[in-house]
Every structure is written in structure tokens, then in C-alpha cells.
Design an enzyme around this catalytic site. Structure first.
Site, mmCIF file in Angstrom:
data_model
loop_
_atom_site.group_PDB
_atom_site.id
_atom_site.type_symbol
_atom_site.label_atom_id
_atom_site.label_comp_id
_atom_site.label_asym_id
_atom_site.label_seq_id
_atom_site.Cartn_x
_atom_site.Cartn_y
_atom_site.Cartn_z
ATOM 1 N N CYS A 207 0.021 5.926 10.441
ATOM 2 C CA CYS A 207 1.298 5.226 10.513
ATOM 3 C C CYS A 207 2.227 5.886 11.538
ATOM 4 O O CYS A 207 2.891 6.888 11.228
ATOM 5 C CB CYS A 207 1.948 5.217 9.128
ATOM 6 N N CYS B 150 5.967 5.971 10.606
ATOM 7 C CA CYS B 150 6.336 6.983 9.612
ATOM 8 C C CYS B 150 6.347 8.382 10.230
ATOM 9 O O CYS B 150 7.195 9.203 9.889
ATOM 10 C CB CYS B 150 5.337 7.021 8.456
ATOM 11 N N ASP B 151 5.415 8.681 11.122
ATOM 12 C CA ASP B 151 5.174 10.075 11.498
ATOM 13 C C ASP B 151 5.457 10.429 12.956
ATOM 14 O O ASP B 151 5.412 11.609 13.313
ATOM 15 C CB ASP B 151 3.701 10.427 11.202
#
Ligand code: NAP
Length: 307
Positions: free
Chosen positions: A136, A139-140
Site C-alpha cells: 500500500c 499508507c507507507d
């Protein structure tokens, strides 16, 4: 209590398919409940930018789209429960789902739990997940500011997230196992124009190195292995149907496990519908998932006349 209620339509998954079914169902006067794992919007919440929703020429961020879906369902007072589907008993007249220890019942069930990442299956992938191995980018990505990273895959997801990751990483190696991308041509063109992206064609990942965090990869090119010094790896090698909880239920599926439906989104089990990416279909997009959801809710509404 809501969990003791017999809903007209129990919706498994709150992505674009499930959320659209919920809003069409609620507007048709059905009692609906959505069982969702994380956030309304599903997979789209972990997508940086949704660029192909009609009528939004500037696109919209995935998380913002998820928030708007939530607002829309709140406005219609659709209950959304958060937890994990444990088991599903969908073959009787009443469909029952155990969800984080509670049982929910519906006259019909709509399966809209989407897909999960297809893992590379190499040493280090599971061990270092969340410590340099990610599925992801939204997200990261921020953890990889100024770092060198790898994206694996050649489909739309790999190309789109490569573009996004160049905003953070110093260098992005895009590793693809063939010499041609699968993703659409305009994304290909965009990726190939980016100076901080280096495409490694005909290349596979053999191993992910690192003790506490990813410290590099072993890659294989033309039978020869070499080390690549990177601090992160984003894996976008396709997806698989998220349907473990359906084990044991006889339902028509294709060879990869995608659920087969008719044009009304009916599965081979009476009163059970499927919508979105979990369904066997030609085009997996937010817009087609939403369309599936609208069709399913309308079909459910008709089915319930004779329930
Ligand atoms: P995908 O289209 O199935 O692409 C998966 C890629 O991973 C392929 O290039 C495949 O290589 C590669 N791959 C698969 N298994 C591998 C392995 N074990 N090792 C190395 N490489 C491997 O998956 P996706 O990109 O996640 O897209 C899924 C669906 O969502 C598609 O229908 C796509 O159009 C849609 N989507 C659309 C958008 C958009 O429109 N903006 C964005 C994201 C996703 P090969 O090419 O050699 O098979």
C-alpha cells in the site's frame, strides 16, 4: 439490537460495490447493513488518486472518496459495522454471517469483499511485511522519503503507484518479469518519462534481505542473480478474491476463485449476490464495482417481493 435484526440485505464489504448497493438498497426502502473490515471505500482508500471517476476531471484522493461514501451512507442512516467476517452460512433461506463474534442475519446477502494482494512468495516477504515490505503506497510512501525503493509488477496498480512513489523516494526501480507492461498505455508513458524511475525488464525478485528492516533484494535477470541496495519494496503483482470465509459453500466460481454471477449479480446460491472485484468480470474498476452494486440492490429489491 441491530445484530439481532433480520436485514433485507446483508452487505459483506464496504468498498464501492458494497457502499453503492447500500445506498441503492436504502433508497429503495430496504433495511440494509454493511459489514466492513477497515474503512468504507475498501481498497480505494489505499489508492493515492482516483482519476477516472466520471465528472471529476481533477480526480479525488482515495481516502477522500472513502469519507464521502461514509457521509453518503450516514445521510441515509445505513448502519456500518466494523470487524472481521469469520464464517458465513449462506445456503438457507436466512443468510447468517458471524462477524467479530456476533451473528448477523439477512434475507439476502451481497458478497462484495473484493480482493487481497497476490503475494510474491519469496523469502523475507512475510517476515519483513510492515518493515519495508508494503502492499500500500498510500499508507507507507511517507516512510520512504529520500530513499531508494522497488515496485514490483507491470499492471495498472504498479504503474500508478510508481508515479505516486516518485513524490517521496529518491529512486524507484520498477521490476517487471516481462519486457512489456500490462497496464494502460497512458500510465506506461507517464512512468517511462519520469527521471527517477528505472525499469528493470525481464527481472524477478528472488529474496528480500534484512534483519529488522529491508536492507536490499536479490534479483534475477536472465538467470543471473545480483543484489539491489534498496530500503523498501512495494508489491503490486495482482490480486486474488478475498473469499476464505466462503470455504465449504458450493457456489459457482472460476478457476481463480472469482464468483460467477448472472447480469443481475445473482450467484448460483439463491438469495446470494456478488458485486465488485470478487466477481468474475472483464473490467475491475471503481466505476464498474459501483455499477455492480446498483444492479445487485435493484435485483435484491425485486427478489424480496416474493420472499
Ligand atoms: P494485474 O493487472 O493483474 O497486474 C499484475 C501484474 O503483476 C502483471 O504485470 C503481472 O505480470 C505481475 N505479476 C503477477 N504475478 C507475479 C509474480 N508472481 N511475480 C512477478 N510479477 C507478477 O493487477 P493490478 O495491477 O493489481 O490490477 C488489477 C485490476 O485493477 C486490473 O483490472 C486493473 O486494470 C485495475 N486497476 C485499474 C487502475 C486504474 O485504472 N487506474 C488502477 C489499479 C488497478 P504479467 O504482466 O507478466 O502477467
Amino acid at each position: 439490537m441491530d445484530k439481532d435484526k433480520l436485514y433485507d440485505m446483508l452487505i459483506l464489504g464496504g468498498g464501492p460495490a458494497g457502499a453503492t448497493a447500500a445506498l441503492y438498497g436504502a433508497r429503495a426502502g430496504l433495511s440494509v447493513a454493511v459489514l466492513e473490515k477497515m474503512m468504507l471505500g475498501g481498497e480505494i482508500v489505499s489508492t493515492a488518486h482516483l482519476d477516472n471517476w466520471p465528472g471529476l476531471p481533477d480526480g479525488i484522493s482515495g481516502p477522500e472518496f472513502g469519507e464521502l461514501l461514509q457521509k453518503h451512507l450516514d445521510k441515509l442512516e445505513v448502519p456500518v459495522f466494523y470487524g472481521e467476517i469469520e464464517t458465513a452460512n449462506l445456503t438457507g433461506k436466512v443468510k447468517k454471517v458471524t462477524f467479530s463474534g456476533q451473528e448477523y442475519s439477512g434475507k439476502t446477502a451481497l458478497i462484495a469483499t473484493g480482493t487481497v494482494p497476490n503475494l510474491l512468495g519469496v523469502e523475507g516477504e512475510t517476515e519483513l511485511r510492515g518493515r519495508g515490505v508494503s502492499y500500500c503506497a498510500t499508507c507507507d510512501a511517507a516512510f520512504f522519503r529520500g530513499k531508494d525503493i522497488v515496485v514490483v509488477g507491470g499492471g495498472d496498480a504498479a504503474l500508478e503507484e510508481t508515479i505516486f512513489l516518485t513524490r517521496f523516494a529518491e529512486k524507484v526501480y520498477l521490476i517487471h518479469r516481462r519486457d512489456k507492461f500490462r497496464g494502460c498505455s497512458w500510465l506506461q508513458q507517464k512512468v517511462l518519462e519520469l527521471p527517477s524511475v528505472e525499469v528493470l525488464w525481464n527481472t524477478t525478485v528472488s529474496k528480500i534481505d534484512g534483519k529488522d528492516r529491508v536492507s536490499g533484494l536479490v534479483i534475477s535477470q536472465g538467470g543471473k542473480e545480483r543484489h539491489l541496495d534498496v530500503q523498501g519494496i512495494f508489491i503490486y503483482t495482482g490480486r486474488l478474491p478475498n473469499a476464505d470465509y466462503l470455504k465449504g459453500i458450493e457456489m459457482e466460481r472460476d478457476e481463480r476463485g472469482y464468483i460467477i454471477t448472472n447480469p443481475k449479480m445473482e450467484t448460483s446460491v439463491e438469495g446470494v449476490y456478488a458485486a465488485g472485484d470478487i466477481r468474475q468480470k472483464f473490467l475491475r474498476q471503481v466505476v464498474t464495482a459501483a455499477a455492480d452494486g446498483a444492479i445487485a440492490a435493484t435485483a435484491v429489491s425485486q427478489y424480496l417481493y416474493a420472499y
